[in-house]
Structures are given as C-alpha cells and as structure tokens.
Design a protein around this motif. Structure first.
Motif, PDB file in Angstrom:
ATOM      1  N   MET A  91       0.818  -1.187   0.000  1.00 34.86           N
ATOM      2  CA  MET A  91       0.000   0.000   0.000  1.00 34.86           C
ATOM      3  C   MET A  91       0.865   1.255   0.000  1.00 34.86           C
ATOM      4  O   MET A  91       0.599   2.172  -0.742  1.00 34.86           O
ATOM      5  CB  MET A  91      -0.925  -0.025   1.206  1.00 34.86           C
ATOM      6  CG  MET A  91      -1.835   1.182   1.272  1.00 34.86           C
ATOM      7  SD  MET A  91      -3.005   0.988   2.612  1.00 34.86           S
ATOM      8  CE  MET A  91      -2.659   2.448   3.523  1.00 34.86           C
ATOM      9  N   PHE A  92       1.876   1.303   0.841  1.00 31.82           N
ATOM     10  CA  PHE A  92       2.714   2.488   0.909  1.00 31.82           C
ATOM     11  C   PHE A  92       3.570   2.652  -0.337  1.00 31.82           C
ATOM     12  O   PHE A  92       3.891   3.766  -0.729  1.00 31.82           O
ATOM     13  CB  PHE A  92       3.601   2.449   2.152  1.00 31.82           C
ATOM     14  CG  PHE A  92       2.817   2.580   3.428  1.00 31.82           C
ATOM     15  CD1 PHE A  92       2.190   3.770   3.747  1.00 31.82           C
ATOM     16  CD2 PHE A  92       2.706   1.524   4.304  1.00 31.82           C
ATOM     17  CE1 PHE A  92       1.465   3.903   4.908  1.00 31.82           C
ATOM     18  CE2 PHE A  92       1.980   1.644   5.457  1.00 31.82           C
ATOM     19  CZ  PHE A  92       1.350   2.837   5.769  1.00 31.82           C
ATOM     20  N   LYS A  93       3.928   1.547  -0.967  1.00 35.00           N
ATOM     21  CA  LYS A  93       4.738   1.614  -2.174  1.00 35.00           C
ATOM     22  C   LYS A  93       3.960   2.310  -3.285  1.00 35.00           C
ATOM     23  O   LYS A  93       4.510   3.162  -3.995  1.00 35.00           O
ATOM     24  CB  LYS A  93       5.157   0.207  -2.606  1.00 35.00           C
ATOM     25  CG  LYS A  93       6.072   0.194  -3.804  1.00 35.00           C
ATOM     26  CD  LYS A  93       6.492  -1.223  -4.159  1.00 35.00           C
ATOM     27  CE  LYS A  93       7.378  -1.186  -5.376  1.00 35.00           C
ATOM     28  NZ  LYS A  93       7.752  -2.539  -5.809  1.00 35.00           N
ATOM     29  N   GLN A  94       2.706   2.000  -3.453  1.00 30.98           N
ATOM     30  CA  GLN A  94       1.887   2.654  -4.467  1.00 30.98           C
ATOM     31  C   GLN A  94       1.702   4.130  -4.148  1.00 30.98           C
ATOM     32  O   GLN A  94       1.664   4.970  -5.045  1.00 30.98           O
ATOM     33  CB  GLN A  94       0.526   1.978  -4.560  1.00 30.98           C
ATOM     34  CG  GLN A  94       0.575   0.574  -5.094  1.00 30.98           C
ATOM     35  CD  GLN A  94      -0.776  -0.107  -4.993  1.00 30.98           C
ATOM     36  OE1 GLN A  94      -1.700   0.422  -4.373  1.00 30.98           O
ATOM     37  NE2 GLN A  94      -0.882  -1.287  -5.581  1.00 30.98           N
ATOM     38  N   PHE A  95       1.602   4.451  -2.886  1.00 30.68           N
ATOM     39  CA  PHE A  95       1.420   5.850  -2.485  1.00 30.68           C
ATOM     40  C   PHE A  95       2.675   6.666  -2.761  1.00 30.68           C
ATOM     41  O   PHE A  95       2.597   7.790  -3.238  1.00 30.68           O
ATOM     42  CB  PHE A  95       1.052   5.907  -1.000  1.00 30.68           C
ATOM     43  CG  PHE A  95       0.805   7.293  -0.497  1.00 30.68           C
ATOM     44  CD1 PHE A  95      -0.303   8.006  -0.897  1.00 30.68           C
ATOM     45  CD2 PHE A  95       1.692   7.885   0.394  1.00 30.68           C
ATOM     46  CE1 PHE A  95      -0.541   9.280  -0.431  1.00 30.68           C
ATOM     47  CE2 PHE A  95       1.470   9.148   0.869  1.00 30.68           C
ATOM     48  CZ  PHE A  95       0.344   9.860   0.457  1.00 30.68           C
ATOM     49  N   THR A  96       3.834   6.111  -2.488  1.00 32.33           N
ATOM     50  CA  THR A  96       5.075   6.866  -2.660  1.00 32.33           C
ATOM     51  C   THR A  96       5.534   6.929  -4.109  1.00 32.33           C
ATOM     52  O   THR A  96       6.306   7.809  -4.464  1.00 32.33           O
ATOM     53  CB  THR A  96       6.196   6.258  -1.799  1.00 32.33           C
ATOM     54  OG1 THR A  96       6.353   4.880  -2.143  1.00 32.33           O
ATOM     55  CG2 THR A  96       5.896   6.400  -0.332  1.00 32.33           C
TER      56      THR A  96
END
Length: 63
Positions: A1-6
C-alpha cells in the motif's frame, strides 16, 4: 500500500510528507520527554515564579 502511495508523489507532496514526518518525530520526542520527567523537577519549575529573588528585592514602581 505504501509503495503505491510513494510512487505517485510529485515535488509538492514530498514536502508535505516531510513536514508530516517532522511533526510526528517531534510529537513522539516530546511525549517521551513528558513521560520521563521527574516529579521533583516539575515541582521545582512550578515554584520558580513564587520564589524569584529579583521580584522580592526590587522596590515598587513609582506612578
């Protein structure tokens, strides 16, 4: 999830995330300091305005 956000962050959003990170680090450090503070230190700091030697020795102001 955080990878897609960053991955989709532009320059303006990077500043927002950086400032949010600074806020959380500051908040956590202050919280830890408040938890670790000794009661004697708090009592001493609370009583300082009442026992200030400068206010006891100065004459009253002339009007």
């Amino acid at each position: 999830m955080f990878k897609q956000f960053t991955e989709n962050i532009n320059a303006n959003q990077a500043y927002l995330l950086f400032s949010l990170g600074i806020f959380f680090v500051f908040f956590i450090v202050v919280t830890i300091m408040l938890i670790r503070i000794r009661k004697q230190h708090v009592d001493h700091m609370r009583d300082l305005p009442l026992h200030d030697s400068l206010t006891d020795s100065t004459p009253p102001l002339q009007s």
